[in-house]
Design an enzyme around this catalytic site. Structure first.
Site, PDB file in Angstrom:
ATOM      1  N   ARG A 282       0.831  -1.208   0.000  1.00 20.14           N
ATOM      2  CA  ARG A 282       0.000   0.000   0.000  1.00 20.14           C
ATOM      3  C   ARG A 282       0.865   1.257   0.000  1.00 20.14           C
ATOM      4  O   ARG A 282       0.350   2.364  -0.080  1.00 20.14           O
ATOM      5  CB  ARG A 282      -0.926   0.013   1.228  1.00 20.14           C
ATOM      6  CG  ARG A 282      -2.047  -0.997   1.083  1.00 20.14           C
ATOM      7  CD  ARG A 282      -2.994  -0.979   2.259  1.00 20.14           C
ATOM      8  NE  ARG A 282      -4.163  -1.800   1.966  1.00 20.14           N
ATOM      9  CZ  ARG A 282      -5.052  -2.189   2.880  1.00 20.14           C
ATOM     10  NH1 ARG A 282      -4.890  -1.842   4.135  1.00 20.14           N
ATOM     11  NH2 ARG A 282      -6.085  -2.923   2.532  1.00 20.14           N
TER      12      ARG A 282
ATOM     13  N   GLU B  75      -1.192  -8.918  -5.331  1.00 21.97           N
ATOM     14  CA  GLU B  75      -2.535  -9.444  -5.612  1.00 21.97           C
ATOM     15  C   GLU B  75      -2.494 -10.949  -5.886  1.00 21.97           C
ATOM     16  O   GLU B  75      -3.354 -11.690  -5.451  1.00 21.97           O
ATOM     17  CB  GLU B  75      -3.164  -8.707  -6.803  1.00 21.97           C
ATOM     18  CG  GLU B  75      -3.608  -7.289  -6.483  1.00 21.97           C
ATOM     19  CD  GLU B  75      -4.714  -7.236  -5.422  1.00 21.97           C
ATOM     20  OE1 GLU B  75      -5.427  -8.230  -5.246  1.00 21.97           O
ATOM     21  OE2 GLU B  75      -4.846  -6.191  -4.755  1.00 21.97           O
TER      22      GLU B  75
ATOM     23  N   GLN C 269      -5.931 -16.597  -1.820  1.00 22.88           N
ATOM     24  CA  GLN C 269      -5.838 -17.822  -1.014  1.00 22.88           C
ATOM     25  C   GLN C 269      -4.837 -17.750   0.136  1.00 22.88           C
ATOM     26  O   GLN C 269      -4.627 -18.735   0.817  1.00 22.88           O
ATOM     27  CB  GLN C 269      -5.436 -19.061  -1.864  1.00 22.88           C
ATOM     28  CG  GLN C 269      -5.953 -19.096  -3.263  1.00 22.88           C
ATOM     29  CD  GLN C 269      -7.349 -19.655  -3.325  1.00 22.88           C
ATOM     30  OE1 GLN C 269      -7.875 -20.110  -2.324  1.00 22.88           O
ATOM     31  NE2 GLN C 269      -7.959 -19.593  -4.483  1.00 22.88           N
TER      32      GLN C 269
ATOM     33  N   LEU D 275       3.885 -21.094  -0.279  1.00 21.76           N
ATOM     34  CA  LEU D 275       2.662 -20.301  -0.463  1.00 21.76           C
ATOM     35  C   LEU D 275       1.516 -21.143  -1.029  1.00 21.76           C
ATOM     36  O   LEU D 275       0.360 -20.761  -0.936  1.00 21.76           O
ATOM     37  CB  LEU D 275       2.910 -19.124  -1.420  1.00 21.76           C
ATOM     38  CG  LEU D 275       3.500 -17.852  -0.839  1.00 21.76           C
ATOM     39  CD1 LEU D 275       3.742 -16.832  -1.933  1.00 21.76           C
ATOM     40  CD2 LEU D 275       2.572 -17.250   0.210  1.00 21.76           C
ATOM     41  N   GLY D 276       1.865 -22.288  -1.650  1.00 20.43           N
ATOM     42  CA  GLY D 276       0.830 -23.157  -2.207  1.00 20.43           C
ATOM     43  C   GLY D 276       0.255 -22.610  -3.514  1.00 20.43           C
ATOM     44  O   GLY D 276       0.629 -21.539  -3.973  1.00 20.43           O
ATOM     45  N   TYR D 277      -0.655 -23.364  -4.092  1.00 22.03           N
ATOM     46  CA  TYR D 277      -1.309 -22.968  -5.366  1.00 22.03           C
ATOM     47  C   TYR D 277      -0.266 -22.454  -6.360  1.00 22.03           C
ATOM     48  O   TYR D 277      -0.267 -21.292  -6.761  1.00 22.03           O
ATOM     49  CB  TYR D 277      -2.399 -21.917  -5.132  1.00 22.03           C
ATOM     50  CG  TYR D 277      -3.512 -22.419  -4.258  1.00 22.03           C
ATOM     51  CD1 TYR D 277      -4.583 -23.127  -4.810  1.00 22.03           C
ATOM     52  CD2 TYR D 277      -3.496 -22.220  -2.886  1.00 22.03           C
ATOM     53  CE1 TYR D 277      -5.606 -23.608  -4.011  1.00 22.03           C
ATOM     54  CE2 TYR D 277      -4.515 -22.703  -2.076  1.00 22.03           C
ATOM     55  CZ  TYR D 277      -5.561 -23.391  -2.648  1.00 22.03           C
ATOM     56  OH  TYR D 277      -6.569 -23.861  -1.860  1.00 22.03           O
TER      57      TYR D 277
ATOM     58  N   TYR E  10     -11.258 -10.160 -11.270  1.00 17.76           N
ATOM     59  CA  TYR E  10     -10.909  -9.522 -10.000  1.00 17.76           C
ATOM     60  C   TYR E  10      -9.532  -8.851 -10.084  1.00 17.76           C
ATOM     61  O   TYR E  10      -9.380  -7.669  -9.772  1.00 17.76           O
ATOM     62  CB  TYR E  10     -10.914 -10.535  -8.834  1.00 17.76           C
ATOM     63  CG  TYR E  10     -10.198  -9.959  -7.639  1.00 17.76           C
ATOM     64  CD1 TYR E  10     -10.853  -9.084  -6.793  1.00 17.76           C
ATOM     65  CD2 TYR E  10      -8.830 -10.193  -7.436  1.00 17.76           C
ATOM     66  CE1 TYR E  10     -10.176  -8.468  -5.756  1.00 17.76           C
ATOM     67  CE2 TYR E  10      -8.151  -9.580  -6.402  1.00 17.76           C
ATOM     68  CZ  TYR E  10      -8.832  -8.721  -5.561  1.00 17.76           C
ATOM     69  OH  TYR E  10      -8.156  -8.095  -4.552  1.00 17.76           O
TER      70      TYR E  10
ATOM     71  N   ASP F 170     -14.397  -9.626  -4.514  1.00 15.81           N
ATOM     72  CA  ASP F 170     -13.892 -10.848  -3.872  1.00 15.81           C
ATOM     73  C   ASP F 170     -14.878 -11.237  -2.776  1.00 15.81           C
ATOM     74  O   ASP F 170     -15.962 -10.637  -2.664  1.00 15.81           O
ATOM     75  CB  ASP F 170     -12.467 -10.629  -3.329  1.00 15.81           C
ATOM     76  CG  ASP F 170     -12.431  -9.630  -2.179  1.00 15.81           C
ATOM     77  OD1 ASP F 170     -13.478  -9.017  -1.874  1.00 15.81           O
ATOM     78  OD2 ASP F 170     -11.356  -9.458  -1.568  1.00 15.81           O
TER      79      ASP F 170
ATOM     80  N   CYS G  38     -16.966  -5.832   8.752  1.00 16.56           N
ATOM     81  CA  CYS G  38     -18.137  -6.572   8.267  1.00 16.56           C
ATOM     82  C   CYS G  38     -17.727  -8.034   8.060  1.00 16.56           C
ATOM     83  O   CYS G  38     -17.774  -8.573   6.961  1.00 16.56           O
ATOM     84  CB  CYS G  38     -18.649  -5.945   6.974  1.00 16.56           C
ATOM     85  SG  CYS G  38     -20.289  -6.535   6.509  1.00 16.56           S
TER      86      CYS G  38
ATOM     87  N   CYS H  15     -21.168  -3.776  13.599  1.00 15.33           N
ATOM     88  CA  CYS H  15     -21.978  -2.740  12.947  1.00 15.33           C
ATOM     89  C   CYS H  15     -21.851  -1.389  13.652  1.00 15.33           C
ATOM     90  O   CYS H  15     -21.939  -0.346  13.010  1.00 15.33           O
ATOM     91  CB  CYS H  15     -23.438  -3.177  12.879  1.00 15.33           C
ATOM     92  SG  CYS H  15     -23.653  -4.702  11.939  1.00 15.33           S
TER      93      CYS H  15
HETATM   94  S1  SF4 Z   1     -23.615  -2.108   9.190  1.00  9.60           S
HETATM   95 FE1  SF4 Z   1     -22.934  -4.119   9.766  1.00  9.60          FE
HETATM   96  S2  SF4 Z   1     -23.731  -5.472   8.210  1.00  9.60           S
HETATM   97 FE2  SF4 Z   1     -23.897  -3.427   7.408  1.00  9.60          FE
HETATM   98  S3  SF4 Z   1     -22.053  -3.158   6.205  1.00  9.60           S
HETATM   99 FE3  SF4 Z   1     -21.629  -2.364   8.244  1.00  9.60          FE
HETATM  100  S4  SF4 Z   1     -20.729  -4.097   9.396  1.00  9.60           S
HETATM  101 FE4  SF4 Z   1     -21.694  -4.892   7.541  1.00  9.60          FE
END
Ligand code: SF4
Length: 358
Positions: free
Chosen positions: A22, A34, A39, A77-79, A117, A135, A189, A196
């Protein structure tokens, strides 16, 4: 949409995890990252990426390297098809594009190992093109955010997700936006217990409003992995062990391995070993002692590999299904590019005093 983009970008810039790729805009360095990250976990990839770049610092260096060196730098690393594809693509970039990585997704996708991708990731992150990525992390974030409650394995649902990801990527800083989506999926997420309360887009999130985030995305149940059995042996002749090379192409193409092969249904391992060695190398063995078995899981198969130490006096090797062979000191097999499955087998077969210390 504008607000979601802004929140994602602000959050990403303030919270992104430090990763060495990055810190660069070099398309070659980003491409290698990438390929490695498919994997494989970030922490595992970092030292491999650093070593790979110091050994093959640009497209031309990779294109002109010996395949064994490339596979050696990839070992662990495999694959391995990823490493072979990287080199094949580097050769094409060197020949057709003067060593410059193309910046459009159509040309990128003509190169071995570069699918939709990777093309999107390279075009957006390295060249600032408004191209999407999709992904597993992005699929999960989008399915929850937009409340997509259909099987995300269905082609039409995948297409819809690409379209939604495309709409989000269309704007300033598409590379950061794509990385923000992936980062959000990796850190906030998450598949279980999404956080959330810490999420920058929680206010517009459908799954959060409905309260079913953890059950999304919906996926049809996978078929259980097929069980297969095979045999492999450390075959010794006059103190040297037989190593065989897999033909290029396929899952483990170009790598060195121990001779052996799959068992037929109901076949006893010892009888299968004699048959397999005869078939794959024309080898008659005089003695074989069992050394137990190891388990290995491939994407769709669960393999039980029965291991033997065997001896032979056969001089002539007649290969079938392998592309080459060598008689080497048992510990020298470790030095040849090999898959993690072969490494596991060697752990059991080569006495620890005979293994190289590294
Ligand atoms: S609010 Fe919760 S479910 Fe919705 S995108 Fe954010 S972390 Fe994911």
């Amino acid at each position: 949409m504008k607000l979601v983009r802004k929140r994602l970008l602000d959050w990403y810039r303030a919270n992104k995890r430090a990763m060495p790729w990055r810190e660069t805009r070099d398309p070659y360095a980003i491409w290698i990252s990438e390929a490695m990250l498919q994997q494989t976990r970030v922490e595992t990839v970092i030292p491999y990426w650093q070593r790979f770049l110091s050994r093959f610092p640009d497209v031309h260096a990779l294109a002109t390297a010996d395949l064994d060196d490339v596979l050696g730098a990839w070992a662990g690393l495999g694959y391995y098809s990823r490493a072979r594809n990287l080199q094949a693509a580097a050769r094409l970039i060197d020949e057709r594009h003067g060593g410059r990585i193309p910046d459009d997704i159509d040309t990128l996708q003509t190169l071995p190992g570069i699918g939709r991708y990777t093309a999107g990731a390279l075009a957006s992150i390295a060249f600032d093109r408004p191209e999407p990525v999709l992904d597993g992390n992005v699929k999960r974030v989008l399915a929850r955010l937009l409340g997509i409650r259909e099987d995300i394995g269905q082609p039409e649902v995948v297409e819809r997700l690409w379209k939604e990801a495309g709409a989000l990527a269309h704007g300033p800083d598409p590379g950061d936006l794509n990385q923000a989506l992936m980062e959000l999926g990796a850190t906030i997420c998450t598949p279980r217990s999404p956080r959330c309360d810490d999420c920058p887009v929680s206010r517009g999130c459908d799954a959060r409003a409905v309260g079913d985030a953890e059950s999304l995305p919906l996926k049809a149940r996978k078929k259980p992995a097929r069980r297969v059995e095979a045999v492999a042996a450390l075959v010794i002749r006059r103190g040297k062990a037989l190593a065989v090379r897999r033909p290029s192409g396929g899952l483990l193409g170009g790598l060195w391995d121990l001779p052996g092969g799959p068992l037929a249904t109901g076949e006893a391992p010892r009888a299968g070993l004699r048959r397999a060695l005869l078939e794959c190398a024309g080898l008659e063995i005089s003695r074989a002692s069992a050394v137990g078995s190891i388990e290995h899981v491939f994407t769709h198969r669960r393999l039980t590999l029965h291991l033997y130490r065997a001896s032979t006096s056969t001089d002539r090797i007649r290969l079938d299904g392998f592309a080459g062979h060598k008689w080497v000191a048992p510990r020298a097999i470790y030095e040849l590019p090999h898959a993690s499955l072969t490494a596991k087998a060697l752990e059991r077969l080569v006495p620890s005093g005979s293994r190289p210390s590294n």
